[in-house]
Design an enzyme around this catalytic site. Structure first.
Site, PDB file in Angstrom:
ATOM      1  N   LYS A   5      -2.672   7.846   7.088  1.00  0.00           N
ATOM      2  CA  LYS A   5      -2.302   6.361   7.020  1.00  0.00           C
ATOM      3  C   LYS A   5      -1.143   6.160   7.830  1.00  0.00           C
ATOM      4  CE  LYS A   5      -4.111   4.490   3.270  1.00  0.00           C
ATOM      5  NZ  LYS A   5      -3.206   4.079   2.276  1.00  0.00           N
ATOM      6  N   TYR A  55       1.817   1.934  -3.277  1.00  0.00           N
ATOM      7  CA  TYR A  55       1.009   2.524  -4.133  1.00  0.00           C
ATOM      8  C   TYR A  55       0.611   4.027  -3.992  1.00  0.00           C
ATOM      9  CZ  TYR A  55      -3.868   3.017  -5.880  1.00  0.00           C
ATOM     10  OH  TYR A  55      -4.910   3.360  -6.484  1.00  0.00           O
ATOM     11  N   ASP A  56       0.778   4.261  -2.720  1.00  0.00           N
ATOM     12  CA  ASP A  56       0.692   5.589  -1.923  1.00  0.00           C
ATOM     13  C   ASP A  56       1.498   6.393  -2.744  1.00  0.00           C
ATOM     14  OD1 ASP A  56      -1.646   4.998  -0.855  1.00  0.00           O
ATOM     15  OD2 ASP A  56      -1.136   4.712   1.032  1.00  0.00           O
ATOM     16  N   TYR A 103     -19.916   2.242   9.087  1.00  0.00           N
ATOM     17  CA  TYR A 103     -19.196   3.900   9.573  1.00  0.00           C
ATOM     18  C   TYR A 103     -19.773   4.789   8.570  1.00  0.00           C
ATOM     19  CZ  TYR A 103     -16.066   2.079   5.753  1.00  0.00           C
ATOM     20  OH  TYR A 103     -15.609   1.566   4.596  1.00  0.00           O
ATOM     21  N   CYS A 105      10.402 -28.997  -8.870  1.00  0.00           N
ATOM     22  CA  CYS A 105      10.999 -30.336  -8.806  1.00  0.00           C
ATOM     23  C   CYS A 105      10.363 -31.165  -9.841  1.00  0.00           C
ATOM     24  CB  CYS A 105      10.630 -30.711  -7.294  1.00  0.00           C
ATOM     25  SG  CYS A 105      11.275 -32.503  -7.187  1.00  0.00           S
ATOM     26  N   ARG A 151     -17.813  -1.571  -3.593  1.00  0.00           N
ATOM     27  CA  ARG A 151     -17.552  -0.399  -4.360  1.00  0.00           C
ATOM     28  C   ARG A 151     -17.396  -0.394  -5.657  1.00  0.00           C
ATOM     29  NH1 ARG A 151     -12.957   3.799  -2.484  1.00  0.00           N
ATOM     30  NH2 ARG A 151     -11.703   2.376  -3.334  1.00  0.00           N
ATOM     31  N   SER A 208     -13.759   7.858  -2.295  1.00  0.00           N
ATOM     32  CA  SER A 208     -12.566   7.509  -1.639  1.00  0.00           C
ATOM     33  C   SER A 208     -12.311   8.572  -0.785  1.00  0.00           C
ATOM     34  CB  SER A 208     -11.568   6.921  -2.705  1.00  0.00           C
ATOM     35  OG  SER A 208     -10.509   6.974  -2.276  1.00  0.00           O
ATOM     36  N   CYS A 237      16.236 -30.455  -6.387  1.00  0.00           N
ATOM     37  CA  CYS A 237      15.074 -30.388  -5.382  1.00  0.00           C
ATOM     38  C   CYS A 237      15.760 -30.718  -3.834  1.00  0.00           C
ATOM     39  CB  CYS A 237      13.928 -31.207  -5.437  1.00  0.00           C
ATOM     40  SG  CYS A 237      12.676 -31.332  -4.165  1.00  0.00           S
ATOM     41  N   CYS A 278      14.115 -34.194  -2.752  1.00  0.00           N
ATOM     42  CA  CYS A 278      14.583 -35.604  -2.869  1.00  0.00           C
ATOM     43  C   CYS A 278      15.914 -35.653  -4.002  1.00  0.00           C
ATOM     44  CB  CYS A 278      13.174 -36.015  -3.942  1.00  0.00           C
ATOM     45  SG  CYS A 278      12.813 -35.040  -5.389  1.00  0.00           S
ATOM     46  N   ASP A 291       0.835  -1.174   0.001  1.00  0.00           N
ATOM     47  CA  ASP A 291       0.097   0.002   0.073  1.00  0.00           C
ATOM     48  C   ASP A 291       0.829   1.153  -0.107  1.00  0.00           C
ATOM     49  OD1 ASP A 291      -2.117  -1.575  -0.005  1.00  0.00           O
ATOM     50  OD2 ASP A 291      -2.868  -0.937   2.025  1.00  0.00           O
ATOM     51  N   ALA A 292       1.839   1.292   0.399  1.00  0.00           N
ATOM     52  CA  ALA A 292       2.837   2.402   0.958  1.00  0.00           C
ATOM     53  C   ALA A 292       3.358   2.806  -0.407  1.00  0.00           C
ATOM     54  CB  ALA A 292       4.098   2.217   1.849  1.00  0.00           C
ATOM     55  N   GLU A 312     -11.323   7.147  14.016  1.00  0.00           N
ATOM     56  CA  GLU A 312     -11.659   6.115  14.140  1.00  0.00           C
ATOM     57  C   GLU A 312     -10.814   5.228  13.316  1.00  0.00           C
ATOM     58  OE1 GLU A 312     -15.204   7.165  11.965  1.00  0.00           O
ATOM     59  OE2 GLU A 312     -15.223   5.062  10.989  1.00  0.00           O
ATOM     60  N   GLU A 331     -17.349  -1.776   6.100  1.00  0.00           N
ATOM     61  CA  GLU A 331     -16.252  -2.213   5.635  1.00  0.00           C
ATOM     62  C   GLU A 331     -16.524  -3.883   6.114  1.00  0.00           C
ATOM     63  OE1 GLU A 331     -14.243  -0.011   4.283  1.00  0.00           O
ATOM     64  OE2 GLU A 331     -12.131  -1.453   3.990  1.00  0.00           O
ATOM     65  N   LYS A 369      -9.193   3.135  10.338  1.00  0.00           N
ATOM     66  CA  LYS A 369      -9.384   2.838   8.958  1.00  0.00           C
ATOM     67  C   LYS A 369      -9.093   1.218   8.951  1.00  0.00           C
ATOM     68  CE  LYS A 369      -8.454   4.412   4.229  1.00  0.00           C
ATOM     69  NZ  LYS A 369      -8.194   3.017   3.512  1.00  0.00           N
ATOM     70  N   CYS A 389       9.439 -37.565  -4.769  1.00  0.00           N
ATOM     71  CA  CYS A 389       9.629 -36.484  -3.867  1.00  0.00           C
ATOM     72  C   CYS A 389       8.534 -36.751  -2.756  1.00  0.00           C
ATOM     73  CB  CYS A 389       9.785 -35.077  -4.611  1.00  0.00           C
ATOM     74  SG  CYS A 389       9.912 -33.485  -3.700  1.00  0.00           S
ATOM     75  N   LYS A 403     -13.167  12.566  10.557  1.00  0.00           N
ATOM     76  CA  LYS A 403     -14.361  13.123  10.023  1.00  0.00           C
ATOM     77  C   LYS A 403     -14.968  14.092  10.620  1.00  0.00           C
ATOM     78  CE  LYS A 403     -15.413   8.246   8.450  1.00  0.00           C
ATOM     79  NZ  LYS A 403     -16.264   7.176   8.602  1.00  0.00           N
ATOM     80  N   ASP A 425      -8.861  -2.508   6.971  1.00  0.00           N
ATOM     81  CA  ASP A 425      -8.436  -2.775   5.845  1.00  0.00           C
ATOM     82  C   ASP A 425      -9.087  -4.045   5.304  1.00  0.00           C
ATOM     83  OD1 ASP A 425      -6.450  -2.734   3.771  1.00  0.00           O
ATOM     84  OD2 ASP A 425      -4.834  -3.630   4.689  1.00  0.00           O
TER      85      ASP A 425
HETATM   86  S1  IVH Z   1     -15.536   6.653   5.472  1.00  0.00           S
HETATM   87  C1  IVH Z   1     -16.890   9.279   1.753  1.00  0.00           C
HETATM   88  N1  IVH Z   1     -14.446   5.164   7.476  1.00  0.00           N
HETATM   89  O1  IVH Z   1     -11.361   3.303   2.768  1.00  0.00           O
HETATM   90  C2  IVH Z   1     -15.659   8.280   2.071  1.00  0.00           C
HETATM   91  N2  IVH Z   1     -14.260   4.582   5.132  1.00  0.00           N
HETATM   92  O2  IVH Z   1     -10.152   5.117   1.104  1.00  0.00           O
HETATM   93  C3  IVH Z   1     -16.560   7.256   3.437  1.00  0.00           C
HETATM   94  N3  IVH Z   1     -12.477   2.456   4.917  1.00  0.00           N
HETATM   95  O3  IVH Z   1     -13.534   2.831   0.266  1.00  0.00           O
HETATM   96  C4  IVH Z   1     -15.496   6.467   3.600  1.00  0.00           C
HETATM   97  N4  IVH Z   1     -12.328   2.202   6.992  1.00  0.00           N
HETATM   98  O4  IVH Z   1     -13.582   1.354   2.142  1.00  0.00           O
HETATM   99  C5  IVH Z   1     -14.491   5.578   5.975  1.00  0.00           C
HETATM  100  N5  IVH Z   1     -13.579   3.972   9.125  1.00  0.00           N
HETATM  101  C6  IVH Z   1     -13.734   4.175   7.963  1.00  0.00           C
HETATM  102  C7  IVH Z   1     -12.940   3.621   6.937  1.00  0.00           C
HETATM  103  C8  IVH Z   1     -13.230   3.610   5.564  1.00  0.00           C
HETATM  104  C9  IVH Z   1     -12.098   1.776   5.737  1.00  0.00           C
HETATM  105  C10 IVH Z   1     -12.151   2.418   3.356  1.00  0.00           C
HETATM  106  C11 IVH Z   1     -13.650   2.421   2.847  1.00  0.00           C
HETATM  107  C12 IVH Z   1     -13.154   3.441   1.655  1.00  0.00           C
HETATM  108  C13 IVH Z   1     -11.661   3.492   1.787  1.00  0.00           C
HETATM  109  C14 IVH Z   1     -11.477   4.937   1.343  1.00  0.00           C
END
Ligand code: IVH
Length: 713
Positions: free
Chosen positions: A333, A53-54, A245, A451, A156, A99, A427, A430, A50-51, A133, A193, A135, A457, A309, A137
């Site tokens: 993150k 990708y980010d 959520y 193998c 999604r 997202s 191998c 074996c 993920d890192a 809260e 999630e 996030k 084996c 939020k 995975d």
């Molecule tokens: S709120 C309008 N809360 O993260 C956005 N998303 O990158 C509303 N996710 O696709 C999302 N934990 O699947 C929200 N506590 C959380 C979350 C959460 C995981 C995921 C979610 C979303 C992605 C956003």
């Protein structure tokens, strides 16, 4: 500023880019991101952390900032996830599932709050309530309730259109099918999630491994793979969980704040995350972040950050969205957890299909609260690419994944006498030759070395024995996978030939308990098994070839080989001759057989060339009677034993018909022309094969000539 590391690790300063350079890199990055989106969202099989990708996304955004002309509707910064798979019906989200933007440190967290204040025209000190809260995975889901009934559930997808996974979601125990609370609105889309707990994930992987099924890289992939099953019984057998959520289309909201809605969720019977907290400053947010991060290793589910939020829904409304994410929420993150330690050894594990997998043996080190001693090195190319050597100090990372990755070595700490790692070609279990095949589809060398000693084996033999007795192979009544497994472990059956000596050994009272004295067995059932084995001592050549379990030699290929060679010895001789002469006629003779490709031929060569396999086959052949492939009596047929090639368009019959007919008459149909070819039957449009035939002086005839010839008989 604007300096980010590109993929090769070099730093390129975007502010010095020309428009062309920017466009070129932008295009490459966009394609790369799209491919990773596809792997993550559709294949459930991400290839980068993920890192990483980010980092790709961050670089893309930096380029967009400097060159806004490059942005289009199709830009990754404007799209979410990946289009839904064709496997499921599509559902259009009435409110898009967008997202979240990311922040990575304290400063960016402060910027998030400042931006909100500025947007709302509040002064710099104004306090704003923010919820924090974990996030989770997992994967986002939207559950639509109408009059309290769960009517649909959608993933999604690309944010606008998701996959209809209603039947599968109904199997998740904690998701209510019906909500009877009186204040539950007429239409309510509960969003949240779906995820799998870590302990459940590990247990599932163990079961999958035992059953020879797909093993998942991490709980997220395993949740996604489990939810996106066509058979909801499979989903039902997987322990999925859910946290609510957020929400989509609703006729009415039960509260005026984020926290209030989540409390309503709890009252209505939806699981919600217990770690959500209310904050009123950046400092408090960061404190909650630190607290959640500290608990991360002890939670039974994977989280990859904290989501902030704006609590007041009226403010959320005013703040609205930019492109793909809300202005009122952001994900903070966690940094990927890294550590360094010494690579003390590389272990080669042999899987049940013969795949050799390198595993790094590490001096124990703690990464993100978990003690790590092993890490995957994937395959030999990966080791070579990273030039990792035994004795090196290496950096490892756990980025949400349960299985840590080795990122690279520390050059300053490398011993002067460290030698490049040489991947074994034998191998370790074996001693058989281990090979890399050419992938049929890509034409490239497979990353995995396997193998070739399948039958001997220890890592593979149980699987091979199961295959040997399976329905389309020896098909021995009363000797199924379960018995083979048990008999192997008792030492009753170690090789295929042992199956046929089991009765004699039982009678001779070898040092094992007689079968009839075994639990669940008696004299009658033992005799039945011995009889069933006896009955199969006589075996058709095609079944025999298939039973050997040579890679790429399935039932159809086995039949074709049986038909072409008639006896097992003829086949074996042909393959051994081909092994010694890969450029010559012997090899060409095999690959010329219609329906046999080079991949199967190479696998046969590897198999027969392996001494160990030769011994196993010799003892087996002594025990069984292989029936030559049953074919009609073709003696007297005018084309008996002739080798024929069809080319160009046939007008009186299809290619398949022509082939079947020729074979019925005792001819061999080949795919290419050689000196040994007797006839080339050429129709209109014939090209290189016809030319070859003319050059080699092979007799060429028309379709009509051919029909006249075969009808002479
Ligand atoms: S709120 C309008 N809360 O993260 C956005 N998303 O990158 C509303 N996710 O696709 C999302 N934990 O699947 C929200 N506590 C959380 C979350 C959460 C995981 C995921 C979610 C979303 C992605 C956003």
């Amino acid at each position: 500023m604007a300096k980010t590391k590109n993929k090769s690790g070099a730093v390129a300063d975007i502010t010095e880019f020309t428009a062309e350079q920017a466009a070129a890199e932008y295009e490459t990055l966009a394609a790369e991101i799209a491919e990773h989106d596809r792997l993550y969202h559709r294949e459930d099989a991400p290839r980068i952390s993920d890192a990483d990708y980010d980092a790709l996304r961050a670089r893309l955004l930096t380029i967009e900032d400097a060159f806004p002309d490059l942005i289009s509707d199709a830009s990754p910064s404007r799209t979410v996830g990946a289009a839904p798979s064709e496997k499921f019906a599509k559902v259009t989200h009435s409110v898009p599932m967008l997202s979240l933007g990311n922040v990575f440190d304290e400063e960016e967290t402060g910027d998030f709050i400042d931006r909100i204040r500025r947007f709302l025209g509040l002064d710099a000190q104004a306090s704003i309530e923010i919820t924090a809260e974990p996030k989770i995975d997992g994967l986002g889901i939207s559950l639509r309730y109408e009059n309290g009934q769960l009517v649909s559930a959608a993933t999604r997808g690309d944010g606008y259109e998701g996959e209809n996974v209603t039947a599968n979601v109904r199997t998740i125990e904690t998701i209510p099918h019906k909500v009877s609370a009186r204040d539950f609105p007429g239409v309510f889309e509960v969003r949240g999630e779906i995820f799998m707990g870590r302990a459940d994930f590990l247990a599932l992987n163990q079961r999958q491994e035992e059953a020879g099924g797909k093993v998942f890289a991490n709980p997220r992939n395993s949740a996604a793979g489990s939810l996106r099953q066509l058979d909801s019984k499979i989903t039902q057998s997987r322990p999925l969980q859910f946290f609510a959520y957020s929400w989509g289309e609703v006729t009415e909201l039960p509260a005026e704040t984020q926290l209030g809605v989540v409390e309503a969720y709890k009252r209505w019977g939806f699981p919600v995350n217990p770690l959500m907290q209310l904050c009123s400053s950046a400092q408090e947010m960061l404190a909650v972040y630190a607290g959640i991060e500290a608990q991360r290793a002890t939670l039974d589910y994977d989280i990859d950050g904290v989501v902030y939020k704006v609590n007041t829904l009226a403010l959320q409304e005013r703040l609205g969205f930019v492109a793909r994410s809300p202005r009122w929420a952001v994900a903070h993150k966690f940094a990927a957890e890294q550590a360094t330690t010494i690579l003390s050894d590389i272990d080669i594990q042999v899987g049940r299909t013969g795949a050799l997998t390198p595993v790094a043996k590490l001096e124990p080190v703690t990464v993100g609260g978990v003690v790590v001693q092993n890490a995957t090195l994937h395959n030999e190319d990966e080791i070579a690419r990273k030039d990792i050597r035994i004795g090196d100090w290496v950096t490892l990372q756990r980025a949400g994944d349960v299985i840590p990755q080795i990122l690279g070595y520390l050059p300053d700490k490398r011993a002067a006498d460290a030698i490049p790692y040489k991947f074994p070609e034998k191998c370790p279990v074996c001693g058989s030759h281990a090979v890399r095949e050419i992938n049929e589809k890509s034409g490239k060398l497979d990353a995995i070395r396997r193998c070739t000693g399948g039958l001997i084996c220890a890592a593979q033999v149980v699987e091979r024995l199961k295959h040997f007795v399976s329905r389309n192979a020896f098909d021995i009544e009363g000797l199924g996978a379960k018995q083979v497994e048990a008999f192997y472990h008792e030492g009753r059956i170690r090789t295929p030939a042992d199956i046929f000596t089991i009765a004699a050994r039982d009678k001779a009272k070898d040092n094992l308990k007689p079968l009839s004295a075994r639990e669940g067995w008696g004299p009658k059932s033992a005799k039945n098994l011995f009889d069933a084995i006896e009955e199969r001592r006589n075996i058709g050549l095609d079944r025999f070839i298939f039973a050997l379990g040579v890679r790429h030699v399935g039932e159809v290929t086995a039949k074709v080989l049986a038909r072409s060679y008639g006896t097992f010895e003829a086949l074996r001789t042909a393959v051994l001759a081909a092994a010694n002469d890969k450029e010559g006629d012997a090899y060409a003779e095999l690959t010329n057989i219609d329906g046999i490709g080079t991949v199967a031929v190479d696998a046969l060569i590897e198999f027969f060339a392996e001494d160990h396999n030769g011994q196993v086959i010799d003892t087996l052949v002594d025990e069984v009677d292989i029936q030559p492939f049953a074919r009609a009596d073709t003696s007297g047929s005018p084309v008996e034993g002739k080798s024929v090639v069809f080319t160009g368009t046939l007008e009186k019959m299809t290619r398949a018909e022509a082939k079947a007919m020729a074979e019925r008459m005792g001819a061999k149909v080949s795919g290419s022309v050689s000196k040994k070819t007797d006839y080339v039957v050429a129709g209109p449009g014939a090209g290189s094969k016809l030319k070859n035939a003319q050059e080699l002086g092979v007799e060429v005839m028309s379709e009509d000539d051919w029909l006249a010839l075969v009808q002479q008989g």
